[in-house]
Design a protein around this motif. Structure first.
Motif, PDB file in Angstrom:
ATOM      1  N   ILE A   1      46.010  30.346   0.604  1.00  0.00           N
ATOM      2  CA  ILE A   1      47.497  30.589   0.900  1.00  0.00           C
ATOM      3  C   ILE A   1      48.423  29.912   0.477  1.00  0.00           C
ATOM      4  CG2 ILE A   1      49.069  30.879   3.046  1.00  0.00           C
ATOM      5  CD1 ILE A   1      46.528  31.773   4.668  1.00  0.00           C
ATOM      6  N   GLY A   2      48.090  28.499   0.507  1.00  0.00           N
ATOM      7  CA  GLY A   2      49.259  27.483   0.103  1.00  0.00           C
ATOM      8  C   GLY A   2      49.419  27.696  -1.600  1.00  0.00           C
ATOM      9  N   ILE A   3      48.216  28.129  -2.080  1.00  0.00           N
ATOM     10  CA  ILE A   3      48.397  28.281  -3.696  1.00  0.00           C
ATOM     11  C   ILE A   3      49.143  29.465  -4.020  1.00  0.00           C
ATOM     12  CG2 ILE A   3      47.005  28.823  -5.405  1.00  0.00           C
ATOM     13  CD1 ILE A   3      44.832  27.044  -4.507  1.00  0.00           C
ATOM     14  N   ILE A   4      48.966  30.326  -3.010  1.00  0.00           N
ATOM     15  CA  ILE A   4      49.511  31.724  -3.329  1.00  0.00           C
ATOM     16  C   ILE A   4      51.092  31.487  -2.978  1.00  0.00           C
ATOM     17  CG2 ILE A   4      49.986  34.059  -2.350  1.00  0.00           C
ATOM     18  CD1 ILE A   4      46.980  34.062  -1.558  1.00  0.00           C
ATOM     19  N   SER A   5      51.533  30.614  -1.992  1.00  0.00           N
ATOM     20  CA  SER A   5      52.867  30.615  -1.749  1.00  0.00           C
ATOM     21  C   SER A   5      53.768  29.398  -2.715  1.00  0.00           C
ATOM     22  CB  SER A   5      52.930  29.600  -0.300  1.00  0.00           C
ATOM     23  OG  SER A   5      54.439  29.426   0.057  1.00  0.00           O
ATOM     24  N   VAL A   6      53.065  28.666  -3.452  1.00  0.00           N
ATOM     25  CA  VAL A   6      53.528  27.935  -4.417  1.00  0.00           C
ATOM     26  C   VAL A   6      53.722  28.900  -5.612  1.00  0.00           C
ATOM     27  CG1 VAL A   6      53.173  26.180  -6.067  1.00  0.00           C
ATOM     28  CG2 VAL A   6      52.483  25.620  -3.934  1.00  0.00           C
ATOM     29  N   PHE A   7      53.118  29.766  -5.890  1.00  0.00           N
ATOM     30  CA  PHE A   7      53.225  30.675  -7.266  1.00  0.00           C
ATOM     31  C   PHE A   7      54.310  31.555  -6.759  1.00  0.00           C
ATOM     32  CE2 PHE A   7      48.971  29.141  -8.688  1.00  0.00           C
ATOM     33  CZ  PHE A   7      49.214  28.954  -9.948  1.00  0.00           C
ATOM     34  N   ALA A   8      54.121  32.140  -5.495  1.00  0.00           N
ATOM     35  CA  ALA A   8      55.458  32.867  -5.027  1.00  0.00           C
ATOM     36  C   ALA A   8      56.767  32.361  -5.092  1.00  0.00           C
ATOM     37  CB  ALA A   8      55.049  33.318  -3.752  1.00  0.00           C
ATOM     38  N   ASN A   9      56.706  31.055  -5.048  1.00  0.00           N
ATOM     39  CA  ASN A   9      58.110  30.176  -4.999  1.00  0.00           C
ATOM     40  C   ASN A   9      58.349  30.181  -6.436  1.00  0.00           C
ATOM     41  OD1 ASN A   9      60.044  28.432  -3.852  1.00  0.00           O
ATOM     42  ND2 ASN A   9      59.273  27.015  -5.159  1.00  0.00           N
TER      43      ASN A   9
ATOM     44  N   ILE B   1      57.599  32.463  -8.696  1.00  0.00           N
ATOM     45  CA  ILE B   1      58.285  33.864  -9.179  1.00  0.00           C
ATOM     46  C   ILE B   1      59.578  34.180  -8.738  1.00  0.00           C
ATOM     47  CG2 ILE B   1      57.574  36.351  -8.829  1.00  0.00           C
ATOM     48  CD1 ILE B   1      54.675  35.295  -9.063  1.00  0.00           C
ATOM     49  N   PHE B   2      59.590  33.792  -7.333  1.00  0.00           N
ATOM     50  CA  PHE B   2      60.979  33.858  -6.752  1.00  0.00           C
ATOM     51  C   PHE B   2      62.227  33.097  -7.356  1.00  0.00           C
ATOM     52  CE2 PHE B   2      58.817  35.056  -2.260  1.00  0.00           C
ATOM     53  CZ  PHE B   2      58.738  36.304  -2.735  1.00  0.00           C
ATOM     54  N   SER B   3      61.653  31.926  -7.746  1.00  0.00           N
ATOM     55  CA  SER B   3      62.799  31.269  -8.447  1.00  0.00           C
ATOM     56  C   SER B   3      63.272  31.764  -9.587  1.00  0.00           C
ATOM     57  CB  SER B   3      62.405  29.783  -8.869  1.00  0.00           C
ATOM     58  OG  SER B   3      62.009  29.052  -7.545  1.00  0.00           O
ATOM     59  N   VAL B   4      62.326  32.134 -10.556  1.00  0.00           N
ATOM     60  CA  VAL B   4      62.814  32.869 -11.757  1.00  0.00           C
ATOM     61  C   VAL B   4      63.560  34.245 -11.517  1.00  0.00           C
ATOM     62  CG1 VAL B   4      61.954  34.138 -13.683  1.00  0.00           C
ATOM     63  CG2 VAL B   4      60.712  32.000 -13.040  1.00  0.00           C
ATOM     64  N   ILE B   5      63.321  34.962 -10.502  1.00  0.00           N
ATOM     65  CA  ILE B   5      63.767  36.190 -10.055  1.00  0.00           C
ATOM     66  C   ILE B   5      65.072  36.036  -9.628  1.00  0.00           C
ATOM     67  CG2 ILE B   5      63.990  38.249  -8.324  1.00  0.00           C
ATOM     68  CD1 ILE B   5      60.698  38.336  -8.777  1.00  0.00           C
TER      69      ILE B   5
ATOM     70  N   ALA C   1      64.676  31.082  -3.120  1.00  0.00           N
ATOM     71  CA  ALA C   1      63.326  31.170  -3.210  1.00  0.00           C
ATOM     72  C   ALA C   1      62.332  30.647  -2.432  1.00  0.00           C
ATOM     73  CB  ALA C   1      62.991  30.546  -4.896  1.00  0.00           C
ATOM     74  N   THR C   2      62.930  29.425  -1.855  1.00  0.00           N
ATOM     75  CA  THR C   2      62.049  28.593  -0.877  1.00  0.00           C
ATOM     76  C   THR C   2      61.869  29.481   0.464  1.00  0.00           C
ATOM     77  OG1 THR C   2      62.891  26.482  -1.689  1.00  0.00           O
ATOM     78  CG2 THR C   2      62.106  26.501   0.413  1.00  0.00           C
ATOM     79  N   THR C   3      62.834  30.079   0.725  1.00  0.00           N
ATOM     80  CA  THR C   3      62.952  31.033   1.831  1.00  0.00           C
ATOM     81  C   THR C   3      61.823  31.921   1.827  1.00  0.00           C
ATOM     82  OG1 THR C   3      65.285  30.639   2.701  1.00  0.00           O
ATOM     83  CG2 THR C   3      64.346  32.645   3.513  1.00  0.00           C
ATOM     84  N   GLY C   4      61.784  32.546   0.654  1.00  0.00           N
ATOM     85  CA  GLY C   4      60.894  33.704   0.492  1.00  0.00           C
ATOM     86  C   GLY C   4      59.622  33.281   0.305  1.00  0.00           C
ATOM     87  N   ALA C   5      59.179  32.258  -0.296  1.00  0.00           N
ATOM     88  CA  ALA C   5      57.828  31.267  -0.166  1.00  0.00           C
ATOM     89  C   ALA C   5      57.389  31.081   1.375  1.00  0.00           C
ATOM     90  CB  ALA C   5      57.790  30.164  -1.115  1.00  0.00           C
ATOM     91  N   SER C   6      58.443  30.521   1.976  1.00  0.00           N
ATOM     92  CA  SER C   6      57.964  30.418   3.490  1.00  0.00           C
ATOM     93  C   SER C   6      57.572  31.473   4.230  1.00  0.00           C
ATOM     94  CB  SER C   6      59.168  29.674   4.153  1.00  0.00           C
ATOM     95  OG  SER C   6      60.146  30.558   4.429  1.00  0.00           O
TER      96      SER C   6
END
Length: 516
Positions: A389-397, A399-403, A422-427
């Motif tokens: 889950i942590g790995i998924i969250s880091v990648f999500a962060n 992706i969210f950062s770029v978006i 982006a940090t909010t979305g990843a959390s």
């Protein structure tokens, strides 16, 4: 009796953490007022964030989550002598690893700064000062990691006060460094580097008398073949991702912010510190208290107690997390102006920090839920699930950062706000997936009684939001700082009273917060 102790322990940790957070807020007001945002303050924040990030990653994160369940198991199954041997061998391994890491980072400070703040490379003076500050602050990691090790032992034995009080010493040391010793240095910001290292040593010394009382102040010995040490390391290495994803995401923000306009690092720091107030007050306190309790329930194979502890912790988290997120979003502008608008911290700095806080506020609930859900896996010595889950969250962060940076750029909004969002979305990605697997495996789920609780929290938060919006236009933006602080205190008090009053009116009672 055990349930009462659990609640008392939470209150002890929460009250000590409140003291620490209040002093931390005073510390940030002093630092930003003395040094301002951007420039040398950015340099110090990067130099401090590196050992502080590793502290949360290794010591208070992965190590504690791996060590406490093994220690609890030894307490239940073996003699005091076996526990002493485990403590001795574990401390020896930890000391060796940390000492080697400290030496390497001190020798390679410029390369480390390039890795964590690549945007400083084209500013030679700022880069050189950051590297020198890193050499001063990094020994803090060694001291504070051993402090976390000692705290994990004391917490497993039900002693929470000293570990929770220790961060107060860091805040006092940094305040003293800024106000008393900084003027004595040719480069005043260097005083903060020494203050951080000294604070780490003081926090470690604070724990030693109570360790001695528990007969666990034993000489460190290096033995990587010890069964307990091997199990801790086996759990710890993957746990780095599983429990510390929030910190990794915040560090990624620092890396990106170093590439943005000057001041971005400081603006994000101010927002992070404000978002950490409710997180530290309740989220960290409950996460700290429940891990030994969950580990004990797991060692005794008591699934009912395990689920009740998680349910109780989630109730407290959501009770505080929902209104805290809403209030910080609404009050972000007045918070930054009331607390930090003084000295070298300008109105523009307050506005930029407010933007970051608005973007970060929604994630507070997600951050807090992670503090409850992740220990449920670590208490069961299940590292693999939170790691994935942590790995998924880091990648999500990422992706969210770029978006979000792209969206903010298109809308001509300062880009550091996109990093915070982006940090909010990843959390929420992290917390949501943790809950999904807890639910799927029947470890914990929001039962039928939660429908009423969710409705009560939603109605009460809505009433609080309405009152805060009504009061907002009356905030004295053009008055002295003490007047702004009084106005902020009144708004927060009224908001809290409305939230609590409506909560009681909807049928919620303090007894609903009892364990079980």
């Amino acid at each position: 009796m055990a349930k009462s102790r659990l609640f008392r322990s939470t209150m002890v940790v929460s009250s000590m953490t409140m003291l620490s957070r209040i002093l931390g807020l005073v510390r940030d007001i002093v630092l930003l007022g003395v040094f301002g945002a951007g420039g040398l303050m950015d340099a110090f924040l990067v130099a401090f964030k590196i050992p502080n990030f590793l502290r949360r990653l290794f010591a208070e994160g992965a190590f504690s989550q791996a060590f406490v369940p093994i220690l609890s198991e030894y307490k239940e199954k073996y003699s005091l002598r076996e526990v002493q041997i485990l403590v001795s061998r574990t401390s020896g391994a930890l000391l060796l690893i940390l000492s080697m890491l400290t030496v390497v980072v001190i020798l390679m400070a410029p390369w480390v700064v390039t890795l964590f703040a690549p945007g400083f490379a084209d500013q030679p003076n700022k880069f050189a000062i950051t590297a020198e500050l890193l050499r001063l602050t990094f020994p803090y990691l060694l001291f504070i990691s051993m402090t976390a090790f000692a705290s994990g032992i004391l917490q497993s034995y039900g002693r929470f006060a000293a570990p929770a009080f220790a961060p107060v010493l860091l805040n006092l040391s940094m305040i003293g460094g800024a106000l008393v010793f900084a003027p004595m240095f040719e480069t005043p910001i260097m005083a903060l580097g020494y203050a951080v290292a000294i604070a780490g040593l003081l926090q470690l010394l604070l724990q030693l008398p109570q360790l001695s009382q528990q007969k666990l102040l034993v000489m460190p010995k290096i033995d990587f073949q010890h069964e307990g040490v091997r199990r801790i390391l086996k759990l710890m290495l993957p746990a780095i991702f599983g429990v510390s994803v929030t910190q990794i995401n915040l560090l990624l923000n620092t890396i990106f912010a170093s590439l943005m306009i000057g001041g971005s690092v400081s603006w994000l720091y101010a927002a992070e510190r404000m978002s950490e107030l409710p997180l530290g007050l309740i989220g960290v306190a409950i996460g700290t208290v429940i891990l030994p309790s969950l580990s004990k329930s797991e060692a005794q194979k008591d699934d009912v107690s395990f689920k009740k502890t998680l349910d109780w912790a989630a109730r407290l988290i959501i009770l505080v997390g929902v209104p805290a997120s809403a209030a910080l979003f609404i009050l972000s502008d007045v918070l930054m102006q009331a607390l930090f608008l003084r000295g070298e911290f300008t109105l523009r700095d307050a506005q930029m920090s407010s933007l970051a806080l608005k973007s970060m506020a929604g994630g507070i609930l997600g951050f807090m839920l992670i503090k409850v859900f992740a220990p449920a896996f670590f208490a069961r010595q299940d590292i693999r699930t939170p790691v994935k889950i942590g790995i998924i969250s880091v990648f999500a962060n990422m992706i969210f950062s770029v978006i979000f940076i792209g969206i903010f750029y298109f809308l001509e909004i300062p880009l550091h706000g996109g990093l915070a969002l982006a940090t909010t979305g990843a959390s929420f990605v992290n917390a949501g997936l943790l809950y999904y697997f807890l639910h799927k495996r029947d470890i914990f789920r929001f039962g039928s009684h939660w429908k009423k609780l969710f409705a009560q929290f939603a109605i009460s938060t809505s009433a609080m939001v309405a009152v805060l919006y009504i009061m907002l236009p009356y905030f004295p933006t053009d008055k002295a700082q003490w007047q702004r602080l009084i106005a902020l205190l009144i708004m927060c008090t009224v908001g809290a009273l409305v939230y609590g009053g409506v909560l009681l009116a909807t049928g919620f009672r303090p007894r609903h917060l009892k364990h079980g």
